[in-house]
Design a protein around this motif. Sequence first.
Motif, mmCIF file in Angstrom:
data_model
loop_
_atom_site.group_PDB
_atom_site.id
_atom_site.type_symbol
_atom_site.label_atom_id
_atom_site.label_comp_id
_atom_site.label_asym_id
_atom_site.label_seq_id
_atom_site.Cartn_x
_atom_site.Cartn_y
_atom_site.Cartn_z
ATOM 1 N N ALA A 17 33.080 41.811 39.768
ATOM 2 C CA ALA A 17 33.048 42.500 38.468
ATOM 3 C C ALA A 17 32.454 43.898 38.622
ATOM 4 O O ALA A 17 32.929 44.850 38.003
ATOM 5 C CB ALA A 17 32.248 41.681 37.462
ATOM 6 N N ARG A 18 31.461 44.044 39.456
ATOM 7 C CA ARG A 18 30.801 45.330 39.684
ATOM 8 C C ARG A 18 31.648 46.264 40.537
ATOM 9 O O ARG A 18 31.555 47.484 40.426
ATOM 10 C CB ARG A 18 29.459 45.091 40.372
ATOM 11 C CG ARG A 18 28.695 46.353 40.675
ATOM 12 C CD ARG A 18 27.469 46.079 41.495
ATOM 13 N NE ARG A 18 26.397 45.532 40.684
ATOM 14 C CZ ARG A 18 25.144 45.413 41.090
ATOM 15 N NH1 ARG A 18 24.794 45.769 42.300
ATOM 16 N NH2 ARG A 18 24.235 44.923 40.293
ATOM 17 N N SER A 19 32.490 45.708 41.395
ATOM 18 C CA SER A 19 33.222 46.494 42.391
ATOM 19 C C SER A 19 34.357 47.344 41.835
ATOM 20 O O SER A 19 34.759 48.315 42.458
ATOM 21 C CB SER A 19 33.807 45.564 43.459
ATOM 22 O OG SER A 19 34.921 44.848 42.950
ATOM 23 N N GLY A 20 34.905 46.943 40.689
ATOM 24 C CA GLY A 20 36.065 47.640 40.151
ATOM 25 C C GLY A 20 37.376 47.180 40.756
ATOM 26 O O GLY A 20 38.428 47.752 40.473
ATOM 27 N N VAL A 21 37.340 46.149 41.576
ATOM 28 C CA VAL A 21 38.545 45.597 42.197
ATOM 29 C C VAL A 21 39.002 44.415 41.352
ATOM 30 O O VAL A 21 38.186 43.634 40.864
ATOM 31 C CB VAL A 21 38.249 45.155 43.649
ATOM 32 C CG1 VAL A 21 39.456 44.477 44.283
ATOM 33 C CG2 VAL A 21 37.809 46.356 44.484
ATOM 34 N N LYS A 22 40.311 44.287 41.192
ATOM 35 C CA LYS A 22 40.855 43.190 40.392
ATOM 36 C C LYS A 22 40.429 41.842 40.976
ATOM 37 O O LYS A 22 40.427 41.666 42.200
ATOM 38 C CB LYS A 22 42.379 43.248 40.353
ATOM 39 C CG LYS A 22 42.925 44.403 39.571
ATOM 40 C CD LYS A 22 44.448 44.367 39.575
ATOM 41 C CE LYS A 22 45.013 45.548 38.801
ATOM 42 N NZ LYS A 22 46.484 45.526 38.796
ATOM 43 N N PRO A 23 40.106 40.884 40.124
ATOM 44 C CA PRO A 23 39.704 39.560 40.605
ATOM 45 C C PRO A 23 40.796 38.831 41.385
ATOM 46 O O PRO A 23 40.500 37.905 42.137
ATOM 47 C CB PRO A 23 39.361 38.785 39.331
ATOM 48 C CG PRO A 23 39.238 39.797 38.254
ATOM 49 C CD PRO A 23 39.997 41.014 38.678
ATOM 50 N N THR A 24 42.047 39.264 41.219
ATOM 51 C CA THR A 24 43.156 38.622 41.916
ATOM 52 C C THR A 24 43.469 39.265 43.267
ATOM 53 O O THR A 24 44.320 38.749 44.000
ATOM 54 C CB THR A 24 44.425 38.646 41.042
ATOM 55 O OG1 THR A 24 44.698 40.009 40.675
ATOM 56 C CG2 THR A 24 44.239 37.803 39.787
ATOM 57 N N ALA A 25 42.805 40.360 43.608
ATOM 58 C CA ALA A 25 43.026 41.017 44.898
ATOM 59 C C ALA A 25 42.501 40.114 46.020
ATOM 60 O O ALA A 25 41.531 39.359 45.828
ATOM 61 C CB ALA A 25 42.323 42.370 44.937
ATOM 62 N N ASN A 26 43.125 40.179 47.171
ATOM 63 C CA ASN A 26 42.736 39.322 48.296
ATOM 64 C C ASN A 26 41.237 39.324 48.589
ATOM 65 O O ASN A 26 40.645 38.254 48.720
ATOM 66 C CB ASN A 26 43.522 39.684 49.558
ATOM 67 C CG ASN A 26 44.953 39.214 49.504
ATOM 68 O OD1 ASN A 26 45.260 38.223 48.860
ATOM 69 N ND2 ASN A 26 45.827 39.931 50.182
ATOM 70 N N PRO A 27 40.585 40.494 48.710
ATOM 71 C CA PRO A 27 39.152 40.474 49.019
ATOM 72 C C PRO A 27 38.333 39.781 47.927
ATOM 73 O O PRO A 27 37.355 39.088 48.226
ATOM 74 C CB PRO A 27 38.770 41.954 49.128
ATOM 75 C CG PRO A 27 40.043 42.680 49.328
ATOM 76 C CD PRO A 27 41.114 41.865 48.687
ATOM 77 N N SER A 28 38.736 39.933 46.674
ATOM 78 C CA SER A 28 38.019 39.300 45.559
ATOM 79 C C SER A 28 38.139 37.784 45.639
ATOM 80 O O SER A 28 37.149 37.062 45.471
ATOM 81 C CB SER A 28 38.578 39.790 44.221
ATOM 82 O OG SER A 28 38.446 41.182 44.097
ATOM 83 N N VAL A 29 39.330 37.313 45.894
ATOM 84 C CA VAL A 29 39.561 35.869 45.990
ATOM 85 C C VAL A 29 38.769 35.294 47.164
ATOM 86 O O VAL A 29 38.118 34.252 47.052
ATOM 87 C CB VAL A 29 41.069 35.568 46.124
ATOM 88 C CG1 VAL A 29 41.307 34.102 46.435
ATOM 89 C CG2 VAL A 29 41.807 35.981 44.855
ATOM 90 N N MET A 30 38.777 36.004 48.291
ATOM 91 C CA MET A 30 38.094 35.520 49.494
ATOM 92 C C MET A 30 36.599 35.355 49.270
ATOM 93 O O MET A 30 36.011 34.344 49.657
ATOM 94 C CB MET A 30 38.334 36.486 50.661
ATOM 95 C CG MET A 30 39.761 36.490 51.164
ATOM 96 S SD MET A 30 40.113 37.861 52.302
ATOM 97 C CE MET A 30 39.035 37.486 53.668
#
Length: 143
Positions: free
Chosen positions: A71-84
Amino acid sequence: MTETSSDDGRTFLRETERVVNEIAQGLRTLDAGVGWFSCLAPTSQQEVLQEVAGYAMQAHVTAADGRAGVARSGVKPTANPSVMICMDPPRYGFAGLPAAEYVKAFRVLVSVFAIADTRRRETYCKGVCGHAWHNLPAATEQP
């Protein structure tokens, strides 16, 4: 090492450690850290991702830390790094992602590390910490 490191690889890792901990402690913005990371060659970016994944493991990242960091990163929760990072247990193979995902992976890893490391500084290390990386000077120059 490549063009961004000095004569020995240890200097490069110290720089990575400093940048990541400055972000985690609010002494450098995430965007400034991403700017530093983006200037690195792809092989150096892989090395940084491996190093930061190690920091995250040492900070004992939880799935809750993962969600808060994403949530803090600004990356979508569905992006590979977020899921990992949100898996239980988290997956740390970020350097194996396609190069086009390295910046997203860096944003996620550093943000999640900041959450977990802050928790550890406020609990385990509070008042008794001798870790140099937890005691950075407040006045740090940002590139």
